[in-house]
Design a protein around this motif. Structure first.
Motif, PDB file in Angstrom:
ATOM      1  N   THR A  79     -17.002  39.952   0.299  1.00 48.77           N
ATOM      2  CA  THR A  79     -15.594  39.635   0.061  1.00 48.77           C
ATOM      3  C   THR A  79     -15.259  38.232   0.534  1.00 48.77           C
ATOM      4  O   THR A  79     -14.484  37.521  -0.110  1.00 48.77           O
ATOM      5  CB  THR A  79     -14.695  40.687   0.742  1.00 48.77           C
ATOM      6  OG1 THR A  79     -14.969  41.968   0.164  1.00 48.77           O
ATOM      7  CG2 THR A  79     -13.224  40.380   0.582  1.00 48.77           C
ATOM      8  N   LEU A  92     -16.556  45.582  -5.845  1.00 46.02           N
ATOM      9  CA  LEU A  92     -15.634  46.381  -5.040  1.00 46.02           C
ATOM     10  C   LEU A  92     -15.206  47.646  -5.773  1.00 46.02           C
ATOM     11  O   LEU A  92     -15.151  48.723  -5.180  1.00 46.02           O
ATOM     12  CB  LEU A  92     -14.411  45.549  -4.655  1.00 46.02           C
ATOM     13  CG  LEU A  92     -13.493  46.238  -3.667  1.00 46.02           C
ATOM     14  CD1 LEU A  92     -14.184  46.432  -2.325  1.00 46.02           C
ATOM     15  CD2 LEU A  92     -12.225  45.452  -3.484  1.00 46.02           C
ATOM     16  N   LEU A  96     -15.880  51.271  -4.185  1.00 48.39           N
ATOM     17  CA  LEU A  96     -14.778  52.171  -3.848  1.00 48.39           C
ATOM     18  C   LEU A  96     -14.874  53.491  -4.597  1.00 48.39           C
ATOM     19  O   LEU A  96     -14.480  54.530  -4.089  1.00 48.39           O
ATOM     20  CB  LEU A  96     -13.444  51.499  -4.134  1.00 48.39           C
ATOM     21  CG  LEU A  96     -13.089  50.320  -3.225  1.00 48.39           C
ATOM     22  CD1 LEU A  96     -11.813  49.636  -3.710  1.00 48.39           C
ATOM     23  CD2 LEU A  96     -12.946  50.743  -1.778  1.00 48.39           C
ATOM     24  N   THR A 107     -10.294  49.668   3.736  1.00 48.29           N
ATOM     25  CA  THR A 107      -9.984  48.357   3.169  1.00 48.29           C
ATOM     26  C   THR A 107      -9.558  47.335   4.219  1.00 48.29           C
ATOM     27  O   THR A 107      -9.905  46.160   4.092  1.00 48.29           O
ATOM     28  CB  THR A 107      -8.937  48.464   2.046  1.00 48.29           C
ATOM     29  OG1 THR A 107      -7.757  49.080   2.564  1.00 48.29           O
ATOM     30  CG2 THR A 107      -9.478  49.284   0.887  1.00 48.29           C
ATOM     31  N   ARG A 111     -11.578  43.762   5.125  1.00 46.39           N
ATOM     32  CA  ARG A 111     -10.921  42.466   5.251  1.00 46.39           C
ATOM     33  C   ARG A 111     -11.149  41.843   6.622  1.00 46.39           C
ATOM     34  O   ARG A 111     -11.245  40.626   6.750  1.00 46.39           O
ATOM     35  CB  ARG A 111      -9.435  42.583   4.976  1.00 46.39           C
ATOM     36  CG  ARG A 111      -9.111  42.839   3.529  1.00 46.39           C
ATOM     37  CD  ARG A 111      -9.651  41.713   2.613  1.00 46.39           C
ATOM     38  NE  ARG A 111      -9.076  41.874   1.316  1.00 46.39           N
ATOM     39  CZ  ARG A 111      -7.946  41.291   0.933  1.00 46.39           C
ATOM     40  NH1 ARG A 111      -7.310  40.467   1.714  1.00 46.39           N
ATOM     41  NH2 ARG A 111      -7.474  41.534  -0.264  1.00 46.39           N
ATOM     42  N   ARG A 161      -3.344  46.892   0.027  1.00 46.85           N
ATOM     43  CA  ARG A 161      -4.163  45.771  -0.383  1.00 46.85           C
ATOM     44  C   ARG A 161      -4.632  46.030  -1.810  1.00 46.85           C
ATOM     45  O   ARG A 161      -4.559  47.159  -2.285  1.00 46.85           O
ATOM     46  CB  ARG A 161      -5.366  45.631   0.565  1.00 46.85           C
ATOM     47  CG  ARG A 161      -5.002  44.976   1.898  1.00 46.85           C
ATOM     48  CD  ARG A 161      -5.947  45.367   3.010  1.00 46.85           C
ATOM     49  NE  ARG A 161      -5.758  46.728   3.486  1.00 46.85           N
ATOM     50  CZ  ARG A 161      -4.706  47.147   4.190  1.00 46.85           C
ATOM     51  NH1 ARG A 161      -3.762  46.335   4.499  1.00 46.85           N
ATOM     52  NH2 ARG A 161      -4.615  48.386   4.589  1.00 46.85           N
ATOM     53  N   GLU A 163      -7.469  46.368  -2.913  1.00 47.46           N
ATOM     54  CA  GLU A 163      -8.512  47.389  -2.882  1.00 47.46           C
ATOM     55  C   GLU A 163      -7.910  48.793  -2.879  1.00 47.46           C
ATOM     56  O   GLU A 163      -8.434  49.713  -3.496  1.00 47.46           O
ATOM     57  CB  GLU A 163      -9.401  47.222  -1.646  1.00 47.46           C
ATOM     58  CG  GLU A 163     -10.110  45.886  -1.589  1.00 47.46           C
ATOM     59  CD  GLU A 163      -9.311  44.808  -0.843  1.00 47.46           C
ATOM     60  OE1 GLU A 163      -8.063  44.849  -0.824  1.00 47.46           O
ATOM     61  OE2 GLU A 163      -9.945  43.913  -0.288  1.00 47.46           O
ATOM     62  N   ASP A 164      -6.791  48.973  -2.167  1.00 46.38           N
ATOM     63  CA  ASP A 164      -6.127  50.277  -2.119  1.00 46.38           C
ATOM     64  C   ASP A 164      -5.621  50.659  -3.509  1.00 46.38           C
ATOM     65  O   ASP A 164      -5.682  51.826  -3.903  1.00 46.38           O
ATOM     66  CB  ASP A 164      -4.952  50.248  -1.141  1.00 46.38           C
ATOM     67  CG  ASP A 164      -5.385  49.996   0.290  1.00 46.38           C
ATOM     68  OD1 ASP A 164      -6.418  50.555   0.706  1.00 46.38           O
ATOM     69  OD2 ASP A 164      -4.685  49.242   0.987  1.00 46.38           O
TER      70      ASP A 164
END
Length: 183
Positions: A79, A92, A96, A107, A111, A161, A163-164
């Motif tokens: 990342t 990603l 996930l 997530t 980060r 985020r 990613e969420d």
């Protein structure tokens, strides 16, 4: 901290916010970090040693160094180099969806590791006489200074985020290529 305090005042001023964000995260998440089960984790993950085939398969090349660490460290390091690129979105999204046991609630930790890797790279750039804020990672147009700001902002609060959103709504991750310019 020794490396950071050895820098010139302008470099220190630019990088200290990342150091403080990492310290706050570690302090806030001490119990969760202590509960992590370590595994062999490849380091030096960047665009130079990853390929995506036309069929969408990820091919990892030339991994030479491994640490015993949190498995999410590898995703965080990747990342740090690739955030906002099509490669990051593809990797990603795959991670996930295929590793839910690692992905759930991870997530912010990803980060944190991204910011840690970014800070380490910025210190290396500064030690070599470069500008740690303006140079971008290989294969990514966004400078490390902007990437660090994005990762710090992601650690700053409990909000969602990107990613969420991908985890909650898989369609969001398809074709994700926008870069986070402007921090």
């Amino acid at each position: 901290l020794r490396r950071l305090t050895a820098m010139s005042p302008p470099v220190q001023q630019a990088l200290v916010p990342s150091y403080h964000a990492l310290r706050r995260y570690v302090s806030d998440e001490r119990e969760a970090l202590a509960a992590v089960t370590a595994a062999l984790v490849p380091i030096d993950l960047n665009l130079a040693n990853l390929l995506v085939t036309p069929e969408g398969e990820l091919v990892v090349l030339d991994l030479k160094t491994f640490w015993l660490a949190d498995p999410l460290l590898a995703i965080g390091e990747l990342t740090a180099h690739t955030y906002g690129t099509p490669m990051h979105g593809a990797v990603l999204t795959h991670f996930l969806r295929t590793r839910p046991e690692l992905a759930a609630g991870s997530t912010r930790r990803i980060r944190c590791y991204a910011l840690l890797a970014t800070l380490d790279i910025q210190l290396f750039i500064a030690e070599a006489g470069g500008d740690p804020q303006q140079l971008p990672p290989w294969g990514n147009d966004v400078p490390f200074g902007e990437l660090a700001a994005v990762h710090r902002a992601s650690l700053a609060g409990p909000g969602p985020r990107a990613e969420d959103l991908i985890l909650a709504w898989p369609a969001v991750g398809r074709g994700w290529t926008a870069k986070p310019l402007g921090g």
